[in-house]
Design an enzyme around this catalytic site. Structure first.
Site, PDB file in Angstrom:
ATOM      1  N   LYS A   1      -2.575  -7.603  -5.181  1.00 34.57           N
ATOM      2  CA  LYS A   1      -3.625  -6.608  -4.936  1.00 34.57           C
ATOM      3  C   LYS A   1      -3.794  -5.670  -6.132  1.00 34.57           C
ATOM      4  O   LYS A   1      -4.906  -5.409  -6.577  1.00 34.57           O
ATOM      5  CB  LYS A   1      -3.295  -5.779  -3.678  1.00 34.57           C
ATOM      6  CG  LYS A   1      -3.139  -6.613  -2.415  1.00 34.57           C
ATOM      7  CD  LYS A   1      -2.844  -5.757  -1.197  1.00 34.57           C
ATOM      8  CE  LYS A   1      -1.566  -4.940  -1.298  1.00 34.57           C
ATOM      9  NZ  LYS A   1      -0.337  -5.754  -1.402  1.00 34.57           N
TER      10      LYS A   1
ATOM     11  N   ARG B   1      -2.328   1.014   5.974  1.00 30.18           N
ATOM     12  CA  ARG B   1      -1.213   0.106   6.254  1.00 30.18           C
ATOM     13  C   ARG B   1      -0.815   0.145   7.715  1.00 30.18           C
ATOM     14  O   ARG B   1       0.085  -0.594   8.116  1.00 30.18           O
ATOM     15  CB  ARG B   1      -0.009   0.513   5.419  1.00 30.18           C
ATOM     16  CG  ARG B   1       0.242  -0.374   4.193  1.00 30.18           C
ATOM     17  CD  ARG B   1       1.386   0.260   3.459  1.00 30.18           C
ATOM     18  NE  ARG B   1       2.156  -0.581   2.612  1.00 30.18           N
ATOM     19  CZ  ARG B   1       2.046  -0.590   1.282  1.00 30.18           C
ATOM     20  NH1 ARG B   1       1.119   0.106   0.677  1.00 30.18           N
ATOM     21  NH2 ARG B   1       2.866  -1.324   0.562  1.00 30.18           N
TER      22      ARG B   1
ATOM     23  N   ARG C   1      10.393  -4.446   3.554  1.00 30.05           N
ATOM     24  CA  ARG C   1       8.958  -4.264   3.303  1.00 30.05           C
ATOM     25  C   ARG C   1       8.140  -5.367   3.975  1.00 30.05           C
ATOM     26  O   ARG C   1       7.075  -5.113   4.512  1.00 30.05           O
ATOM     27  CB  ARG C   1       8.688  -4.240   1.796  1.00 30.05           C
ATOM     28  CG  ARG C   1       9.159  -2.934   1.168  1.00 30.05           C
ATOM     29  CD  ARG C   1       9.272  -3.058  -0.328  1.00 30.05           C
ATOM     30  NE  ARG C   1       7.983  -3.157  -0.967  1.00 30.05           N
ATOM     31  CZ  ARG C   1       7.774  -3.722  -2.143  1.00 30.05           C
ATOM     32  NH1 ARG C   1       8.797  -4.254  -2.806  1.00 30.05           N
ATOM     33  NH2 ARG C   1       6.588  -3.757  -2.664  1.00 30.05           N
TER      34      ARG C   1
ATOM     35  N   ARG D   1       8.406  -9.321 -10.713  1.00 26.72           N
ATOM     36  CA  ARG D   1       7.464  -8.258 -11.110  1.00 26.72           C
ATOM     37  C   ARG D   1       8.158  -7.234 -12.008  1.00 26.72           C
ATOM     38  O   ARG D   1       9.286  -6.833 -11.761  1.00 26.72           O
ATOM     39  CB  ARG D   1       6.919  -7.544  -9.872  1.00 26.72           C
ATOM     40  CG  ARG D   1       6.081  -6.327 -10.237  1.00 26.72           C
ATOM     41  CD  ARG D   1       5.125  -5.935  -9.142  1.00 26.72           C
ATOM     42  NE  ARG D   1       5.769  -5.522  -7.910  1.00 26.72           N
ATOM     43  CZ  ARG D   1       5.100  -5.195  -6.806  1.00 26.72           C
ATOM     44  NH1 ARG D   1       3.773  -5.285  -6.788  1.00 26.72           N
ATOM     45  NH2 ARG D   1       5.736  -4.843  -5.725  1.00 26.72           N
TER      46      ARG D   1
ATOM     47  N   ARG E   1      10.970  -2.347 -10.207  1.00 29.24           N
ATOM     48  CA  ARG E   1      10.946  -1.345  -9.146  1.00 29.24           C
ATOM     49  C   ARG E   1      12.173  -1.507  -8.262  1.00 29.24           C
ATOM     50  O   ARG E   1      12.553  -2.618  -7.928  1.00 29.24           O
ATOM     51  CB  ARG E   1       9.684  -1.536  -8.287  1.00 29.24           C
ATOM     52  CG  ARG E   1       8.461  -0.910  -8.882  1.00 29.24           C
ATOM     53  CD  ARG E   1       7.185  -1.320  -8.170  1.00 29.24           C
ATOM     54  NE  ARG E   1       7.217  -1.188  -6.715  1.00 29.24           N
ATOM     55  CZ  ARG E   1       6.154  -1.396  -5.928  1.00 29.24           C
ATOM     56  NH1 ARG E   1       4.994  -1.730  -6.466  1.00 29.24           N
ATOM     57  NH2 ARG E   1       6.251  -1.272  -4.627  1.00 29.24           N
TER      58      ARG E   1
END
Ligand code: ADP
Ligand code: AMP
Length: 226
Positions: free
Chosen positions: A24, A99, A181, A137, A170
């Site tokens: 996203k 969310r 998550r 990532r 992260r």
């Protein structure tokens, strides 16, 4: 329904929905630049609040670290304030909000938040791919650019292409937080599909395709050129 732009059309109001790691943010950067509308990433805003040790940041930090969602009332206020700013009058791209159902309902009452007027893109990606994307990532702590060690590496390993800063992983992309998550996504965010599905402007995105292919699909759904 063609998307608007800053050039006098109806404002482009876009929501990106989908699991963490689906791509996203990567697409939000390109699409918001193409349409000249602000990208409103609640994750980025919260990370900035954490880095600056604001009141919001202190509340959010322990939850984000564990991969839990930050309370609705905090997020709703942050987004309400952001969408009330002058630059959002010509449209906005929401990345990471709403969310929860409470957030989606609150958005309807905000400046230009009526979802039937905008576009909602649901990014769909199998879990195995999500895990690969999250584990690889890397983030630039200075400009927030996102890379992937395999699929989207920087020109110089470990350094941001834009500003040369050292890339970081992260904390919540590490294994313990990732499981939480994804659980939060299934439990609290996935039900939003039923909230938006069936409205004009709801689009499914096969997020497993290349960055360029996903981008082309989104702009074609928006009725604009690349
Ligand atoms: P999200 O904002 O949905 O959490 P990101 O945009 O940060 O996801 O992307 C997650 C990771 O996957 C990043 O490392 C990014 O570079 C990479 N990525 C994004 N889109 C693609 C794609 N279409 N193909 C392969 N890797 C991608
Ligand atoms: P993201 O960068 O979108 O993956 O968000 C990182 C983290 O910020 C999430 O795991 C949540 O802890 C928090 N967060 C971001 N957006 C929201 C939201 N809309 N509601 C609740 N928590 C959020």
């Amino acid at each position: 329904m063609a998307a608007g732009s800053a050039s006098g059309h109806a404002p482009a109001r876009i929501i990106f929905l989908g699991p963490p790691g689906a791509g996203k943010g990567t697409q939000a950067a390109r699409v918001s630049a193409r349409l000249a509308i602000p990208r409103v990433s609640t994750g980025d805003m919260l990370r900035e609040a954490v880095a600056n040790r604001t009141g919001v940041g202190r509340k959010a930090a322990p939850l984000m670290e564990k991969g839990e969602l930050v309370p609705d009332d905090l997020l709703i206020e942050i987004v309400r304030e952001r969408l009330g700013m002058a630059d959002a009058a010509s449209g906005y791209l929401l990345d990471g909000f709403p969310r929860t159902l409470a957030q989606a309902q609150a958005l309807v009452g905000m400046a230009g938040g009526n979802p039937s007027e905008g576009h909602v893109f649901l990014f769909e990606l199998p879990r195995a791919e999500v895990l690969q994307r999250l584990s690889g990532r890397r983030l630039c702590p200075v400009c927030q650019s996102t890379y992937h060690v395999d699929s989207n590496p920087p020109r110089i390993a470990g350094r941001c292409d834009r500003d040369g800063a050292e890339l970081i992983q992260r904390d919540d992309d590490k294994e313990a937080a990732v499981a939480k998550r994804l659980e939060e996504y299934e439990l609290r965010t996935a039900p939003l599909v039923a909230f938006y599905r069936g409205r004009p402007g709801f689009h499914r995105v096969d997020a497993a395709r290349t960055v360029d292919a996903v981008y082309r699909h989104i702009v074609s759904q928006l009725g604009i050129t690349e």
